[in-house]
Write a protein that holds these residues in place. Structure first.
Motif, PDB file in Angstrom:
ATOM      1  N   ASN A 185      -2.431  11.120   4.071  1.00 33.56           N
ATOM      2  CA  ASN A 185      -2.132  10.557   5.019  1.00 33.56           C
ATOM      3  C   ASN A 185      -2.105  10.800   6.309  1.00 33.56           C
ATOM      4  N   TYR A 186      -1.177  12.078   5.686  1.00 36.76           N
ATOM      5  CA  TYR A 186       0.382  13.365   7.360  1.00 36.76           C
ATOM      6  C   TYR A 186      -0.124  13.523   7.163  1.00 36.76           C
ATOM      7  N   ARG A 187      -0.732  14.839   7.568  1.00 28.34           N
ATOM      8  CA  ARG A 187      -0.114  16.996   7.031  1.00 28.34           C
ATOM      9  C   ARG A 187       0.311  17.176   8.148  1.00 28.34           C
ATOM     10  N   GLY A 188       1.505  18.019   8.004  1.00 29.51           N
ATOM     11  CA  GLY A 188       2.621  18.807   9.050  1.00 29.51           C
ATOM     12  C   GLY A 188       0.622  19.978   9.839  1.00 29.51           C
ATOM     13  N   ARG A 189       0.429  20.958   8.747  1.00 28.22           N
ATOM     14  CA  ARG A 189      -0.581  22.404   8.711  1.00 28.22           C
ATOM     15  C   ARG A 189      -1.262  21.639   7.803  1.00 28.22           C
ATOM     16  N   GLN A 190      -1.862  21.938   7.286  1.00 23.81           N
ATOM     17  CA  GLN A 190      -3.063  22.485   6.684  1.00 23.81           C
ATOM     18  C   GLN A 190      -3.723  23.881   6.507  1.00 23.81           C
ATOM     19  N   VAL A 191      -3.136  24.065   5.075  1.00 31.04           N
ATOM     20  CA  VAL A 191      -3.383  26.066   4.590  1.00 31.04           C
ATOM     21  C   VAL A 191      -4.359  26.581   4.006  1.00 31.04           C
ATOM     22  N   ASP A 192      -5.167  26.938   3.596  1.00 30.44           N
ATOM     23  CA  ASP A 192      -6.324  27.796   3.049  1.00 30.44           C
ATOM     24  C   ASP A 192      -5.775  28.490   2.361  1.00 30.44           C
ATOM     25  N   ALA A 193      -5.076  28.556   1.489  1.00 28.54           N
ATOM     26  CA  ALA A 193      -4.247  30.082   0.632  1.00 28.54           C
ATOM     27  C   ALA A 193      -5.545  29.478  -0.778  1.00 28.54           C
ATOM     28  N   ASN A 220       0.479  -1.479  -0.797  1.00 33.15           N
ATOM     29  CA  ASN A 220       0.431   0.363   0.038  1.00 33.15           C
ATOM     30  C   ASN A 220       0.933   1.388  -0.238  1.00 33.15           C
ATOM     31  N   ILE A 221       0.448   2.330  -0.039  1.00 28.67           N
ATOM     32  CA  ILE A 221       0.583   4.153  -0.106  1.00 28.67           C
ATOM     33  C   ILE A 221      -0.005   4.492   0.381  1.00 28.67           C
ATOM     34  N   GLU A 222       1.355   5.562   1.325  1.00 28.80           N
ATOM     35  CA  GLU A 222       0.433   5.976   1.697  1.00 28.80           C
ATOM     36  C   GLU A 222       1.487   7.938   1.373  1.00 28.80           C
ATOM     37  N   LEU A 223       0.542   9.062   1.890  1.00 30.92           N
ATOM     38  CA  LEU A 223       1.487  10.254   1.540  1.00 30.92           C
ATOM     39  C   LEU A 223       1.871  10.951   2.850  1.00 30.92           C
ATOM     40  N   LEU A 224       2.513  11.490   3.072  1.00 31.66           N
ATOM     41  CA  LEU A 224       3.058  12.591   4.034  1.00 31.66           C
ATOM     42  C   LEU A 224       3.674  13.736   3.222  1.00 31.66           C
ATOM     43  N   VAL A 225       2.465  14.841   3.603  1.00 35.93           N
ATOM     44  CA  VAL A 225       3.422  16.368   3.987  1.00 35.93           C
ATOM     45  C   VAL A 225       3.282  17.029   4.338  1.00 35.93           C
ATOM     46  N   LEU A 226       4.543  18.178   4.795  1.00 41.26           N
ATOM     47  CA  LEU A 226       4.074  19.274   5.552  1.00 41.26           C
ATOM     48  C   LEU A 226       2.750  20.152   5.277  1.00 41.26           C
TER      49      LEU A 226
END
Length: 179
Positions: free
Chosen positions: A147-155, A127-133
């Motif tokens: 699957n993993y996020r550091g911070r969500q930004v509404d730009a 399987n594949i997961e995605l991690l982003v800052l």
């Protein structure tokens, strides 16, 4: 170009440790998991996470690869200037492994789509997961979510998220700038 600081170096350090802990919760000793950073900017994040996992959380046999997706992108022939590829450094197969793809900013989803295609050259993952800052939530062109996020930004689309790493820019920070 005016820019506003979203995250400073201390914020980034806290986020990196949180992401490392989330990875440990889901992958334990990483015996069947590999980390793959997307070149060039996801490589800095992947290297940082690998260092934290090894030194602070005592993960012994962590496999880390770096993947260049330049020629897998659906827009690489549409650019005016020729693209310069970076190197892919994956010295293991991903066959039946859990793969965590790591990138700095999730924007349209096109880089991740290219990575999903490119990773097949190294085997078929379990399987594949995605991690982003940074997850730019309202800018997706493809149905891809981390699957993993550091911070969500509404730009908004006229704004650009810039990630600065001390390895290249002498300090860690995330900015939002007007285009």
């Amino acid at each position: 170009m005016s820019k506003k600081t979203l995250l400073n170096s201390k914020d980034i350090e806290i986020i990196l440790h949180r992401l490392a802990c989330q990875l440990i919760e889901n992958h334990n000793d990483f015996s069947n998991t590999v980390l793959i950073g997307l070149q060039p900017r996801g490589a800095y994040l992947a290297n940082r996470l690998a260092t934290i996992l090894k030194t602070d959380y005592n993960i012994k046999d962590l496999q880390l690869g770096l993947l260049d997706i330049t020629f897998y992108r659906d827009d690489f022939r549409r650019r005016d200037e020729p693209l310069a590829a970076t190197s892919t450094k994956i010295n293991f197969l991903v066959e039946d492994k859990k793969v965590v793809i790591i990138d700095d900013v999730l924007f349209s989803g096109r880089s991740v789509r290219a990575a999903l295609t490119a990773i097949q050259s190294f085997g078929r993952p379990k399987n594949i997961e995605l991690l982003v800052l940074i997850d730019r939530r309202f800018s997706r062109h493809l149905p891809i979510q981390p699957n993993y996020r550091g911070r969500q930004v509404d730009a908004i689309n006229e704004e650009k998220v810039l990630v600065s790493w001390k390895e290249t820019n002498k300090k860690d920070a995330v900015y939002i700038a007007q285009r």
